[in-house]
Motif scaffolding. Structure first.
Motif, short mmCIF file in Angstrom:
data_model
loop_
_atom_site.label_atom_id
_atom_site.label_comp_id
_atom_site.label_asym_id
_atom_site.label_seq_id
_atom_site.Cartn_x
_atom_site.Cartn_y
_atom_site.Cartn_z
N PRO A 6 0.83 -1.21 0.00
CA PRO A 6 0.00 0.00 0.00
C PRO A 6 0.86 1.26 0.00
N THR A 7 0.51 2.22 -0.83
CA THR A 7 1.27 3.47 -0.90
C THR A 7 0.31 4.65 -0.91
N ASP A 8 0.82 5.77 -0.48
CA ASP A 8 0.05 7.02 -0.48
C ASP A 8 1.04 8.15 -0.68
N VAL A 9 0.62 9.21 -1.34
CA VAL A 9 1.55 10.31 -1.61
C VAL A 9 0.82 11.64 -1.51
N GLU A 10 1.54 12.64 -1.03
CA GLU A 10 1.06 14.02 -0.97
C GLU A 10 2.09 14.90 -1.67
N PHE A 12 2.90 18.90 -3.16
CA PHE A 12 2.48 20.29 -3.08
C PHE A 12 3.71 21.19 -3.18
N MET A 13 3.48 22.47 -3.33
CA MET A 13 4.56 23.46 -3.37
C MET A 13 4.65 24.16 -2.03
N ALA A 14 5.84 24.27 -1.52
CA ALA A 14 6.10 25.02 -0.29
C ALA A 14 7.59 25.32 -0.23
N MET A 15 7.95 26.38 0.48
CA MET A 15 9.35 26.76 0.67
C MET A 15 10.06 26.95 -0.67
N GLY A 16 9.30 27.38 -1.66
CA GLY A 16 9.85 27.67 -2.98
C GLY A 16 10.25 26.45 -3.77
N THR A 17 9.73 25.28 -3.42
CA THR A 17 10.12 24.07 -4.13
C THR A 17 8.98 23.05 -4.11
N ARG A 18 9.17 21.95 -4.81
CA ARG A 18 8.19 20.87 -4.85
C ARG A 18 8.44 19.92 -3.69
N ILE A 19 7.39 19.67 -2.92
CA ILE A 19 7.47 18.75 -1.78
C ILE A 19 6.73 17.47 -2.14
N GLU A 20 7.33 16.33 -1.83
CA GLU A 20 6.67 15.05 -2.00
C GLU A 20 6.81 14.24 -0.73
N LEU A 21 5.68 13.74 -0.24
CA LEU A 21 5.65 12.90 0.95
C LEU A 21 5.08 11.54 0.54
N HIS A 22 5.89 10.50 0.62
CA HIS A 22 5.48 9.15 0.22
C HIS A 22 5.40 8.26 1.46
N ARG A 23 4.27 7.62 1.62
CA ARG A 23 4.03 6.71 2.73
C ARG A 23 3.85 5.30 2.18
N PHE A 24 4.47 4.34 2.85
CA PHE A 24 4.39 2.95 2.40
C PHE A 24 3.87 2.07 3.54
N GLY A 25 3.03 1.10 3.19
CA GLY A 25 2.48 0.20 4.19
C GLY A 25 1.14 0.69 4.71
N ASP A 31 -4.96 10.21 7.86
CA ASP A 31 -4.72 11.62 7.56
C ASP A 31 -3.31 12.06 7.92
N ALA A 32 -2.39 11.10 8.07
CA ALA A 32 -1.03 11.43 8.52
C ALA A 32 -0.30 12.31 7.52
N LEU A 33 -0.41 12.02 6.22
CA LEU A 33 0.31 12.81 5.22
C LEU A 33 -0.20 14.25 5.20
N LEU A 34 -1.51 14.42 5.34
CA LEU A 34 -2.05 15.78 5.38
C LEU A 34 -1.53 16.53 6.60
N ALA A 152 8.52 5.71 5.15
CA ALA A 152 8.14 6.88 4.37
C ALA A 152 9.38 7.55 3.80
N CYS A 153 9.18 8.27 2.70
CA CYS A 153 10.26 9.04 2.07
C CYS A 153 9.74 10.44 1.80
N LEU A 154 10.44 11.44 2.32
CA LEU A 154 10.05 12.83 2.21
C LEU A 154 11.11 13.58 1.41
N SER A 155 10.66 14.37 0.45
CA SER A 155 11.60 15.09 -0.42
C SER A 155 11.18 16.53 -0.56
#
Length: 286
Positions: A6-10, A12-25, A31-34, A152-155
């Motif tokens: 199972p995967t989930d991703v959020e 969005f743009m913040a801090m002048g860059t692209r943010i990606e939050l990936h959750r696995f399992g 609502d953790a990613l939000l 999870a992997c946050l970028s």
């Protein structure tokens, strides 16, 4: 037959860059990613200097020579973190360093934690830069861990990365830092488990304003223009960001001292030949 993870991703743009939050399992609140996104946006709101914020209000007071209260809890926590990483980098990370002023910023600041206020002996202003991204990922990671997320992997713009736990397939999360002039080659390869990665460089996007802290050596205010890339891995994003910045601006003696403290996780490359100052960088590519 393999069972899909199972995967989930959020995104969005913040801090002048692209943010990606990936959750696995499947573990963790839905609502953790939000909630993690909200944590990053709160850091952006507090630390930005590109619109009115707690930091711009702080800067106005410090530039005017006035004592500045720190009423925003996110900004206060960021200043506490900066106090620690400034010491860990031999003073080479300084978000108040600025060529307009005669003295490196943080050394001229008195931070009264008990009273939550700052005062400065000379005009100073903060520009949190990449540190803000690492600090934001730390706070997002704390939210995810509290919600029960174990992988999870946050970028943040791909130059600031944080991972929670192991890769969903087991073991470390593999990352290759690409060579800026050869997309088929990499400078170094690393594997992360519950760690953060930061990449700082004097070439490429984000280097158009060299007079501010990111490419300025605080003690002699020398602007670093030689093509360089620094890579740092640490337990926190705040430390990783501070360390990659410190390596980027360090003189040879202090660069060697910083690398010698943790040769498996700190790398400095002179470009375009990409000769690593640390032997551990060469070993990682073998």
């Amino acid at each position: 037959m393999a069972v899909p993870i199972p995967t989930d991703v959020e995104r969005f743009m913040a801090m002048g860059t692209r943010i990606e939050l990936h959750r696995f399992g499947a573990a963790g609140a839905d609502d953790a990613l939000l909630a993690a996104r909200r944590a990053i946006e709160a850091v952006d709101d507090a630390l930005t200097i590109h619109r009115p914020s707690a930091t711009t209000a702080l800067n106005e007071r410090l530039l005017a020579g006035e004592t500045a209260p720190v009423d925003d809890p996110v900004l206060f926590d960021a200043l506490v973190a900066i106090d620690a990483v400034h010491e860990a980098t031999f003073g080479l990370f300084d978000p108040a360093a600025d060529r307009r002023f005669a003295v490196a910023g943080w050394r001229g600041i008195i931070f009264d934690r008990a009273a939550a206020r700052l005062c400065a002996t000379t005009p100073v202003a903060f520009d949190f830069g990449g540190f803000g991204k690492g600090f934001a990922l730390d706070r997002a990671g704390a939210v995810l861990r509290a919600a029960g997320i174990v992988s999870a992997c946050l970028s943040a713009g791909e130059s600031s990365i944080a991972v929670i736990g192991e890769h969903p397939l087991g073991g470390g999360w593999p990352f290759a830092v690409p060579h800026p002039s050869d997309p088929d080659d990499s400078l170094v390869q690393v594997e992360l488990i519950d760690q953060s990665l930061s990449i700082s460089a004097t070439v490429g996007a984000g280097t158009a304003a060299p007079d501010r802290a990111a490419m300025l050596r605080p003690d002699d205010r020398a602007v670093i223009t030689a093509p360089r890339c620094a890579v740092a891995v640490a337990r926190t994003g705040a430390l990783a960001e501070a360390m990659s910045t410190a390596l980027l601006v360090a003189d040879p003696e202090r660069a060697d001292r910083l690398i010698d403290q943790d040769r498996a996780n700190r790398f400095l490359f002179d470009l375009p030949c990409a000769t690593a100052r640390a032997s551990s960088a060469r070993m990682a590519l073998q």
